[in-house]
Motif scaffolding. Structure first.
Motif, short mmCIF file in Angstrom:
data_model
loop_
_atom_site.label_atom_id
_atom_site.label_comp_id
_atom_site.label_asym_id
_atom_site.label_seq_id
_atom_site.Cartn_x
_atom_site.Cartn_y
_atom_site.Cartn_z
N THR A 1 35.81 32.34 43.35
CA THR A 1 34.41 31.93 43.58
C THR A 1 33.88 31.14 42.40
O THR A 1 33.17 30.15 42.56
N MET A 2 34.21 31.59 41.19
CA MET A 2 33.71 30.92 39.98
C MET A 2 34.26 29.50 39.82
O MET A 2 33.55 28.60 39.37
N SER A 3 35.51 29.31 40.17
CA SER A 3 36.15 28.01 39.94
C SER A 3 36.01 27.05 41.10
O SER A 3 36.16 25.83 40.92
N GLY A 4 35.72 27.57 42.28
CA GLY A 4 35.60 26.70 43.43
C GLY A 4 36.91 25.97 43.71
O GLY A 4 37.98 26.55 43.69
N ALA A 5 36.79 24.64 43.94
CA ALA A 5 37.96 23.83 44.25
C ALA A 5 38.65 23.29 43.01
O ALA A 5 39.62 22.54 43.12
N ALA A 6 38.17 23.66 41.84
CA ALA A 6 38.71 23.09 40.60
C ALA A 6 40.13 23.53 40.32
O ALA A 6 40.90 22.81 39.66
N ALA A 7 40.52 24.71 40.79
CA ALA A 7 41.85 25.23 40.48
C ALA A 7 42.25 26.31 41.47
O ALA A 7 41.39 26.93 42.11
N THR A 8 43.54 26.53 41.57
CA THR A 8 44.09 27.66 42.32
C THR A 8 44.61 28.66 41.30
O THR A 8 45.41 28.32 40.43
N PHE A 9 44.14 29.90 41.40
CA PHE A 9 44.58 30.95 40.50
C PHE A 9 45.71 31.74 41.15
O PHE A 9 45.58 32.21 42.29
N ILE A 10 46.81 31.89 40.42
CA ILE A 10 47.98 32.61 40.91
C ILE A 10 47.97 34.00 40.28
O ILE A 10 48.23 34.15 39.08
N PRO A 11 47.65 35.05 41.03
CA PRO A 11 47.55 36.39 40.44
C PRO A 11 48.90 37.01 40.13
O PRO A 11 49.86 36.86 40.89
N ALA A 12 48.96 37.68 38.99
CA ALA A 12 50.17 38.41 38.59
C ALA A 12 49.74 39.69 37.89
O ALA A 12 48.88 39.67 37.02
N THR A 13 50.34 40.79 38.28
CA THR A 13 50.03 42.10 37.71
C THR A 13 51.22 42.62 36.91
O THR A 13 52.36 42.46 37.32
N ALA A 14 50.93 43.23 35.77
CA ALA A 14 51.99 43.81 34.94
C ALA A 14 52.82 44.79 35.77
O ALA A 14 52.29 45.57 36.55
#
Length: 249
Positions: free
Chosen positions: A24-37
């Protein structure tokens, strides 16, 4: 842009919460790829857990970082931040460092509020080590840890607001960082009760990592390390180049 959203805690629910918020914060500026330890504490609340999380962050980066334009280390203790920068070919932004730098731009005097009493001495050490302590006039914690806040944020709001109020009234802070991945979204709810700006550490990190991903970046020299017993991806990342070539050949 593709940005690795790296949660060095093992709590997938926190990763999911972060992923929704940063999208929501970044909008279309970037795609965040989630990774969990894949190993370590569910939510970091001690020096031992923080040290383990540094290893877990490197492990997760080695496993998931390929093809990303930047890394957002989404933990307020920035575990493994400098080590990640040593091995990463792309910029790495830590939540704590980014928050402190934004606070320093916002005000001459700033303070930090977070969950878990053990974090106070730890944060003093980390802030000093990162060189972002100028203007820091206080660190206040509430009894609930970040893990407990993540499970019931509503129950923590009054304590967080009172701590932020004390930073402004007693520490004379001109801005307060509400720090912690599990506290994402709570700064806006606390703000009406606090007479100075309340900064969301996650939002500060998102702003910083978007800027870092878009800026020119010079990759640090590779430091090869002989290792034993690490995960396959991390061992390969750290291996001497010649050894990697021999293994592939």
């Amino acid at each position: 842009m593709r940005i690795l959203l790296l949660n060095p805690n093992t709590s997938t629910s926190v990763t999911e919460l972060l992923a929704a918020q940063v999208g929501t914060m970044s909008g279309a500026a970037a795609t965040f790829i989630p990774a969990t330890a894949r190993f370590g504490a569910a939510y970091i609340a001690s020096r031992a857990a923080l040290a383990i999380a540094g290893h877990a962050a490197l492990d997760a980066f080695a496993e998931h970082g390929q093809g990303c334009d930047a890394v957002f280390l989404a933990c307020f203790g920035d575990p493994g931040l400098l080590a990640l920068r040593e091995v990463s070919p792309v910029p790495v932004v830590g939540m704590l460092e980014a928050s402190c730098r934004e606070a320093q731009r916002t005000a001459a005097r700033y303070a930090i509020v977070t969950g878990g009493a053990l974090w106070k001495p730890m944060l003093h050490e980390i802030v000093a080590g990162l060189g972002v302590g100028d203007g820091l006039v206080g660190i206040r914690t509430i009894a609930r840890t970040g893990g407990k806040i993540a499970k019931d944020p509503e129950a923590a709001l009054s304590d967080l607001a009172a701590a932020c109020q004390a930073c402004a009234a007693e520490d004379r802070a001109e801005a307060v960082i509400l720090g912690g991945a599990a506290l994402v979204g709570l700064a806006a709810r606390v703000q009406p009760h606090v007479p100075v700006p309340v900064l969301c550490s996650v939002a500060s990190g998102v702003t910083a990592v978007l800027a870092a991903a878009a800026a020119p970046y010079r990759r640090p020299p590779v430091i090869a390390t002989d290792t034993v017993g690490l995960g396959t991806a991390l061992g390969t990342l750290l291996a001497p180049r010649q050894a990697v070539g021999q293994a592939v050949g």
